[in-house]
Scaffold this motif. Structure first.
Motif, PDB file in Angstrom:
ATOM      1  N   ASN A  13       0.819  -1.212   0.000  1.00 20.14           N
ATOM      2  CA  ASN A  13       0.000   0.000   0.000  1.00 20.14           C
ATOM      3  C   ASN A  13       0.853   1.262   0.000  1.00 20.14           C
ATOM      4  N   LYS A  43       0.828  -6.284  -4.614  1.00 18.44           N
ATOM      5  CA  LYS A  43      -0.220  -5.688  -5.450  1.00 18.44           C
ATOM      6  C   LYS A  43       0.305  -5.370  -6.853  1.00 18.44           C
ATOM      7  N   GLU A 185      -0.589   1.241   6.000  1.00 20.67           N
ATOM      8  CA  GLU A 185      -1.443   2.406   5.712  1.00 20.67           C
ATOM      9  C   GLU A 185      -2.136   2.976   6.938  1.00 20.67           C
TER      10      GLU A 185
END
Length: 259
Positions: A13, A43, A185
């Protein structure tokens, strides 16, 4: 008295957000003393796999790594992500060196045994060579590890970045007073998941058990906390969890874990 060493792990993130990554790397570069960075990048690997028409398979939040996925992960983790971070740190006068566990034989692992499911080319850490890592630190280099290890027989293995950070911190604690930082995050462990400022600033073994019973710590936070307490029980001095601001000298809103 042991010299202090900081081991910092950042997740996807942060990595996928250019502004957040730049802010984090500035804070990391300015962090005083010896330090090691560990990063994921799952990701971005999933995005690239999709672009190449390769299906990303997950089980309970963990990636199943077949041969095709391993190629993608190697390209993203050890290549694009790792070298981008190293280059940005060099621009900030932090003399970084990018590594997998295979480099310098720093992190040995074994393929995870098949139990309920076959995770493929996923590794569990067996050994961290603190001597080699200390040699890098001693000549002024800042190691930047991606989430890859090897089995010493030529096979690269995808390995959880939280675990790598924890195992490095444990190994280095024989030489240094180690602090392990998990940057993600959120601002820390939250009393209320809907209130980003409801940070539990201090957690020890006793309060951790209470938070578990009250279901305040649950789901995706559980494996992270397991890594935290595994580190603390193996001579790591303390563990901190928070967002990218946690490394700033005036930061006070994050979670510190001790035994």
């Amino acid at each position: 008295m042991k010299q202090k060493l900081s081991i910092i792990k950042i997740g996807g993130n942060v990595i996928e957000n250019e502004d957040e990554l730049a802010k984090f790397l500035q804070s990391f570069a300015q962090l005083e003393g010896l330090k090691i960075l560990v990063h994921g990048g799952g990701k971005l690997a999933t995005q690239l796999a999709s672009q190449l028409g390769i299906e990303s398979k997950m089980f309970q939040g963990r990636r199943i790594t077949d041969a095709a996925s391993l190629k993608i992960i190697t390209m993203v983790y050890a290549g694009l992500t790792n070298k981008n971070i190293v280059a940005q740190l060099q621009a900030k006068q932090c003399n970084a060196i990018g590594l997998t566990g295979a480099d310098g034989n720093t992190i040995e692992a074994y393929k995870r045994p098949v139990r309920d499911i076959d995770f493929g080319f996923v590794g569990d850490v067996e050994k961290v060579d603190a001597t080699i890592i200390n040699q890098l630190l001693s000549i002024g280099l800042t190691p930047v590890f991606c989430a890859m290890t090897h089995n010493t027989h030529g096979q690269l293995l995808n390995t959880n970045a939280d675990t790598i950070a924890s195992e490095i911190a444990i190994a280095m604690s024989a030489i240094f007073e180690t602090t392990l930082y998990y940057c993600f995050e959120k601002k820390g462990v939250l009393m209320n998941v809907n209130d980003d400022n409801s940070v539990v600033t201090d957690i020890n073994s006793e309060s951790y058990e209470k938070l578990l019973l009250e279901n305040i710590i649950a789901d995706g936070m559980l494996p992270k906390m397991e890594n935290c307490f595994h580190a603390l029980k193996n001579e790591v001095n303390k563990v901190c969890i928070g967002d990218t601001q946690m490394l700033n000298p005036d930061a006070n809103l994050f979670t510190t874990l001790t035994l």
